[in-house]
Write a protein that holds these residues in place. Sequence first.
Motif, PDB file in Angstrom:
ATOM      1  N   PHE A   1     -12.427   5.469  -2.159  1.00  0.00           N
ATOM      2  CA  PHE A   1     -11.248   6.204  -2.581  1.00  0.00           C
ATOM      3  C   PHE A   1     -10.049   5.274  -2.414  1.00  0.00           C
ATOM      4  O   PHE A   1      -9.761   4.840  -1.304  1.00  0.00           O
ATOM      5  CB  PHE A   1     -11.095   7.459  -1.709  1.00  0.00           C
ATOM      6  N   HIS A   2      -9.391   4.937  -3.515  1.00  0.00           N
ATOM      7  CA  HIS A   2      -8.258   4.015  -3.465  1.00  0.00           C
ATOM      8  C   HIS A   2      -7.058   4.698  -4.104  1.00  0.00           C
ATOM      9  O   HIS A   2      -7.079   5.011  -5.298  1.00  0.00           O
ATOM     10  CB  HIS A   2      -8.589   2.722  -4.200  1.00  0.00           C
ATOM     11  N   ALA A   3      -6.033   4.945  -3.297  1.00  0.00           N
ATOM     12  CA  ALA A   3      -4.877   5.671  -3.811  1.00  0.00           C
ATOM     13  C   ALA A   3      -3.601   5.208  -3.130  1.00  0.00           C
ATOM     14  O   ALA A   3      -3.622   4.712  -2.008  1.00  0.00           O
ATOM     15  CB  ALA A   3      -5.056   7.165  -3.587  1.00  0.00           C
ATOM     16  N   GLY A   4      -2.520   5.378  -3.855  1.00  0.00           N
ATOM     17  CA  GLY A   4      -1.192   5.135  -3.312  1.00  0.00           C
ATOM     18  C   GLY A   4      -0.285   6.262  -3.770  1.00  0.00           C
ATOM     19  O   GLY A   4      -0.561   6.920  -4.776  1.00  0.00           O
ATOM     20  N   ILE A   5       0.756   6.482  -3.016  1.00  0.00           N
ATOM     21  CA  ILE A   5       1.714   7.517  -3.401  1.00  0.00           C
ATOM     22  C   ILE A   5       3.121   6.955  -3.232  1.00  0.00           C
ATOM     23  O   ILE A   5       3.403   6.242  -2.272  1.00  0.00           O
ATOM     24  CB  ILE A   5       1.519   8.815  -2.591  1.00  0.00           C
ATOM     25  N   THR A   6       3.959   7.262  -4.204  1.00  0.00           N
ATOM     26  CA  THR A   6       5.349   6.819  -4.174  1.00  0.00           C
ATOM     27  C   THR A   6       6.239   8.020  -4.417  1.00  0.00           C
ATOM     28  O   THR A   6       5.992   8.806  -5.335  1.00  0.00           O
ATOM     29  CB  THR A   6       5.612   5.748  -5.259  1.00  0.00           C
ATOM     30  N   ASP A   7       7.262   8.150  -3.587  1.00  0.00           N
ATOM     31  CA  ASP A   7       8.263   9.205  -3.753  1.00  0.00           C
ATOM     32  C   ASP A   7       9.593   8.535  -4.084  1.00  0.00           C
ATOM     33  O   ASP A   7      10.018   7.621  -3.370  1.00  0.00           O
ATOM     34  CB  ASP A   7       8.402  10.043  -2.485  1.00  0.00           C
ATOM     35  N   ILE A   8      10.221   9.015  -5.150  1.00  0.00           N
ATOM     36  CA  ILE A   8      11.516   8.493  -5.573  1.00  0.00           C
ATOM     37  C   ILE A   8      12.496   9.661  -5.595  1.00  0.00           C
ATOM     38  O   ILE A   8      12.247  10.665  -6.272  1.00  0.00           O
ATOM     39  CB  ILE A   8      11.440   7.862  -6.983  1.00  0.00           C
TER      40      ILE A   8
ATOM     41  N   ILE B   1      -3.662  -1.883  -8.469  1.00  0.00           N
ATOM     42  CA  ILE B   1      -4.483  -1.611  -9.658  1.00  0.00           C
ATOM     43  C   ILE B   1      -5.099  -2.894 -10.195  1.00  0.00           C
ATOM     44  O   ILE B   1      -6.215  -2.881 -10.717  1.00  0.00           O
ATOM     45  CB  ILE B   1      -3.659  -0.864 -10.731  1.00  0.00           C
ATOM     46  N   ASP B   2      -4.392  -4.023 -10.080  1.00  0.00           N
ATOM     47  CA  ASP B   2      -4.941  -5.289 -10.545  1.00  0.00           C
ATOM     48  C   ASP B   2      -6.119  -5.751  -9.683  1.00  0.00           C
ATOM     49  O   ASP B   2      -6.982  -6.494 -10.132  1.00  0.00           O
ATOM     50  CB  ASP B   2      -3.858  -6.371 -10.584  1.00  0.00           C
ATOM     51  N   PHE B   3      -6.181  -5.283  -8.447  1.00  0.00           N
ATOM     52  CA  PHE B   3      -7.234  -5.663  -7.516  1.00  0.00           C
ATOM     53  C   PHE B   3      -8.358  -4.625  -7.468  1.00  0.00           C
ATOM     54  O   PHE B   3      -9.529  -4.977  -7.387  1.00  0.00           O
ATOM     55  CB  PHE B   3      -6.627  -5.858  -6.122  1.00  0.00           C
ATOM     56  N   LEU B   4      -8.007  -3.366  -7.501  1.00  0.00           N
ATOM     57  CA  LEU B   4      -8.971  -2.272  -7.422  1.00  0.00           C
ATOM     58  C   LEU B   4      -8.896  -1.468  -8.715  1.00  0.00           C
ATOM     59  O   LEU B   4      -8.011  -0.635  -8.885  1.00  0.00           O
ATOM     60  CB  LEU B   4      -8.652  -1.363  -6.231  1.00  0.00           C
ATOM     61  N   PRO B   5      -9.795  -1.700  -9.650  1.00  0.00           N
ATOM     62  CA  PRO B   5      -9.718  -1.026 -10.951  1.00  0.00           C
ATOM     63  C   PRO B   5      -9.728   0.499 -10.881  1.00  0.00           C
ATOM     64  O   PRO B   5      -9.224   1.165 -11.775  1.00  0.00           O
ATOM     65  CB  PRO B   5     -10.943  -1.534 -11.709  1.00  0.00           C
TER      66      PRO B   5
ATOM     67  N   PHE C   1      -0.739   6.884 -12.270  1.00  0.00           N
ATOM     68  CA  PHE C   1      -0.923   5.532 -12.782  1.00  0.00           C
ATOM     69  C   PHE C   1      -2.338   5.047 -12.497  1.00  0.00           C
ATOM     70  O   PHE C   1      -2.883   5.282 -11.419  1.00  0.00           O
ATOM     71  CB  PHE C   1       0.076   4.569 -12.117  1.00  0.00           C
ATOM     72  N   SER C   2      -2.914   4.359 -13.478  1.00  0.00           N
ATOM     73  CA  SER C   2      -4.249   3.797 -13.340  1.00  0.00           C
ATOM     74  C   SER C   2      -4.302   2.513 -14.160  1.00  0.00           C
ATOM     75  O   SER C   2      -3.311   2.127 -14.781  1.00  0.00           O
ATOM     76  CB  SER C   2      -5.295   4.792 -13.860  1.00  0.00           C
TER      77      SER C   2
END
Length: 169
Positions: free
Chosen positions: A31-38, A136-140, A159-160
């Motif tokens: 499971f590879h995820a990131g979250i961004t809050d703006i 994303i460039d490292f973990l498709p 985003f993916s």
Amino acid sequence: MSFHRYRGFIARCAAAAVLAGACALAPAHNFHAGITDISYNERTGSLEVVHTYMAHDVEALLTNLYQRQFDLSDPDDQAVFRKYVEKQFWLADKDKRRLPLNWVGMTADAQSVVVFQEVQQTPASKVEFLHDEVMIDFLPDQLNTVNLTVAGSIRTFGFSSNHPEFSVH
């Protein structure tokens, strides 16, 4: 430092803790995820950006890129990750001019890496394009979620590798 200035920061940290907890329950590398809050800080007039990533994914990325171990408590190693994030994540205006994202800092622990950026004296309504290829460039199979709050309304973008950029409208 007043509580009001950091109320949004505290809320984002809580969200990061939830993400970190969820990540700890997931098997490694499944499971590879990131979250961004703006969000816009009315008191400072700045657009605040908070990214949260899984620590083991960040460490694997940096080790793969540079063939050495990284210690994200070390300012020199933080600078390496900073350069990477600044290349992979950006915001742009209606003319696709990148908004000047300033690096505020980062924290790292065994579970997560949290990056803080801001665009000074800029409301969220100036953001027209979002670009997020961090990890994303490292973990498709990396999935990054960006929550953009404009005038009290939250818009969420996923985003993916197939969708690294979105128009806000």
